[in-house]
Design an enzyme around this catalytic site. Structure first.
Site, short mmCIF file in Angstrom:
data_model
loop_
_atom_site.label_atom_id
_atom_site.label_comp_id
_atom_site.label_asym_id
_atom_site.label_seq_id
_atom_site.Cartn_x
_atom_site.Cartn_y
_atom_site.Cartn_z
N ASN A 119 -30.43 17.09 -19.01
CA ASN A 119 -31.76 17.46 -19.49
C ASN A 119 -32.18 18.90 -19.18
O ASN A 119 -33.29 19.31 -19.50
CB ASN A 119 -32.80 16.49 -18.92
CG ASN A 119 -32.51 15.07 -19.33
OD1 ASN A 119 -32.17 14.81 -20.48
ND2 ASN A 119 -32.60 14.14 -18.39
N THR A 120 -31.31 19.65 -18.51
CA THR A 120 -31.54 21.08 -18.31
C THR A 120 -30.49 21.82 -19.13
O THR A 120 -29.29 21.58 -18.93
CB THR A 120 -31.42 21.46 -16.81
OG1 THR A 120 -32.49 20.82 -16.10
CG2 THR A 120 -31.52 22.96 -16.62
N LYS A 122 -22.95 15.25 -7.32
CA LYS A 122 -23.29 14.18 -8.26
C LYS A 122 -22.69 14.51 -9.61
O LYS A 122 -22.95 15.58 -10.17
CB LYS A 122 -24.80 14.00 -8.37
CG LYS A 122 -25.19 12.75 -9.16
CD LYS A 122 -26.65 12.38 -8.94
CE LYS A 122 -26.97 11.02 -9.55
NZ LYS A 122 -28.36 10.60 -9.27
N SER A 161 -27.08 16.61 -14.70
CA SER A 161 -28.18 16.14 -15.55
C SER A 161 -28.02 16.70 -16.95
O SER A 161 -27.74 17.89 -17.12
CB SER A 161 -29.53 16.59 -14.98
OG SER A 161 -30.56 16.35 -15.93
N ASN A 214 -24.30 10.03 -12.54
CA ASN A 214 -25.60 10.37 -13.12
C ASN A 214 -25.77 9.60 -14.43
O ASN A 214 -24.99 8.70 -14.74
CB ASN A 214 -25.67 11.89 -13.35
CG ASN A 214 -27.09 12.43 -13.23
OD1 ASN A 214 -28.05 11.78 -13.62
ND2 ASN A 214 -27.21 13.63 -12.70
N PHE A 261 -36.00 18.04 -14.65
CA PHE A 261 -36.21 18.53 -13.28
C PHE A 261 -37.68 18.89 -13.04
O PHE A 261 -38.00 19.93 -12.45
CB PHE A 261 -35.34 19.75 -12.96
CG PHE A 261 -33.87 19.47 -12.78
CD1 PHE A 261 -33.38 18.17 -12.79
CD2 PHE A 261 -32.98 20.51 -12.60
CE1 PHE A 261 -32.01 17.93 -12.63
CE2 PHE A 261 -31.62 20.29 -12.43
CZ PHE A 261 -31.13 18.98 -12.44
N ALA A 304 -31.97 9.48 -6.48
CA ALA A 304 -32.86 10.60 -6.81
C ALA A 304 -33.52 10.35 -8.16
O ALA A 304 -33.00 9.65 -9.01
CB ALA A 304 -32.06 11.89 -6.85
N ASN A 338 -34.27 9.14 -20.15
CA ASN A 338 -35.21 10.14 -19.68
C ASN A 338 -34.71 11.53 -20.06
O ASN A 338 -33.51 11.80 -20.11
CB ASN A 338 -35.42 10.03 -18.16
CG ASN A 338 -34.47 10.91 -17.37
OD1 ASN A 338 -34.71 12.10 -17.20
ND2 ASN A 338 -33.38 10.31 -16.87
#
Length: 339
Positions: free
Chosen positions: A181-182, A217, A179, A246, A120, A67, A116
């Site tokens: 990043n959120t 994940k 993730s 991840n 999302f 993904a 990165n």
């Protein structure tokens, strides 16, 4: 050819702009008569010994695209021509969102890595459903998450919306709570909220005439104690398996100048840790559930290590960017050599 000529040229430009340029180029080339077949002849390895049946799904080979590469399912048909056994789309949210401010994607060339902090970014699940209606036989995983503005107390609703919308069009689901990043998303990896989230989705799954596999994940930054919790949660909720791992928030051992950028690190520095997590989960669970191994696969040997550690399937992301599509073929050939 890719590493000698194409990659040096692409790496001269901004990573996110190059990503979209490459998408346009691949789409254009696949529209030229004969090019789809040419890509397939160059990169596909067809052999019955590569087939795997995992969580009730038959995969033509065990190498997938992770993904994040084709978030909005805009290129899954064309990307499958590079020899992948399956394509995972997403992470998708109920409502489209821009993601974090640019610049948010960074190459760490000296480390064969990427950082990165995309956040999302996607067009929303409804747009993707329309594209998936055009699918011609590509095995698809649907990676789902929550919108940035949705508080954690209401996160379950976002995952439910994505689950229901995608259910007819994907072959398996991936719940992304890992993730970095959120904001506060990784708090959902704690035992209580994670069990509630997965059980809610599994209950919905069980109302369907035919269930779809649900996978979790996880982050590579979990402690052994947290990984043992993950095993307990998988067994309690009876989801199909785990994707390990991840991106990481660790920056240990990096050489590149831009190593301090915020975000999730992927690529070669993650190779060892992701394999350790796979092995730990496999051994401590007595191989009670399948694992998809992802993280730092840059060579065929990296993939074999993950399979030997307990993974049933593997996925590429950063390795695909650094090594090119020949890596897919190399892994499948190495698997055949070892079979």
């Amino acid at each position: 050819m890719y590493k000698l000529f194409i990659r040096p040229l692409l790496f001269c430009f901004d990573p996110e702009k190059v990503h979209y340029f490459t998408f346009s180029l691949i789409r254009f080339l696949n529209k030229i008569p004969g090019f789809s077949g040419l890509f397939q002849s160059l990169y596909e390895v067809k052999d019955a010994r590569l087939e795997r049946e995992v969580f009730g799904i038959k995969f033509k080979n065990p190498v997938g695209l992770a993904a994040g590469f084709d978030k909005d399912a805009k290129l899954y048909q064309e990307l499958s021509n590079f020899g992948f056994g399956f394509i995972e789309i997403g992470t998708l949210t109920p409502v489209g969102q821009e993601g974090n401010p640019k610049k948010r994607l960074f190459r760490l060339k000296e480390d064969n890595a990427i950082i990165n902090r995309m956040g999302f970014n996607n067009g929303g699940v409804k747009e993707v459903v329309e594209r998936l209606k055009q699918n011609k036989g590509v095995l698809i995983g649907g990676n789902i998450g929550k919108n940035k503005v949705t508080p954690n107390e209401e996160a379950v609703k976002d995952y439910e919306i994505c689950f229901e919308a995608l259910f007819p069009y994907v072959d398996y689901f991936v719940v992304n709570v890992s993730s970095p990043n959120t904001p506060n998303l990784r708090e959902l990896q704690d035992k209580k909220p994670l069990t509630e989230l997965l059980q809610t989705l599994q209950d919905k799954n069980n109302t369907k005439p035919k269930q779809k596999p649900i996978l979790l994940k996880i982050a590579p930054d979990l402690t052994d104690e947290q990984l043992l919790d993950i095993i307990d949660i998988v067994n309690e909720t009876k989801i199909a398996g785990v994707i390990a791992t991840n991106t990481t928030i660790s920056r240990e051992g990096l050489q590149s100048e831009n190593k301090s950028e915020m975000g999730g690190l992927s690529g070669k520095p993650l190779t060892k840790r992701s394999t350790e997590v796979i092995r730990f989960l496999s051994e401590k669970s007595n191989k009670s559930f399948p694992i998809i191994g992802v993280g730092g696969i840059h060579t065929a040997e990296d993939a074999i290590e993950k399979l030997n550690a307990g993974a049933s399937l593997v996925q590429l992301y950063t390795g695909f960017i650094y090594e090119g599509p020949a890596l897919v073929k190399a892994i499948n050939k190495k698997i055949l050599e070892n079979s």
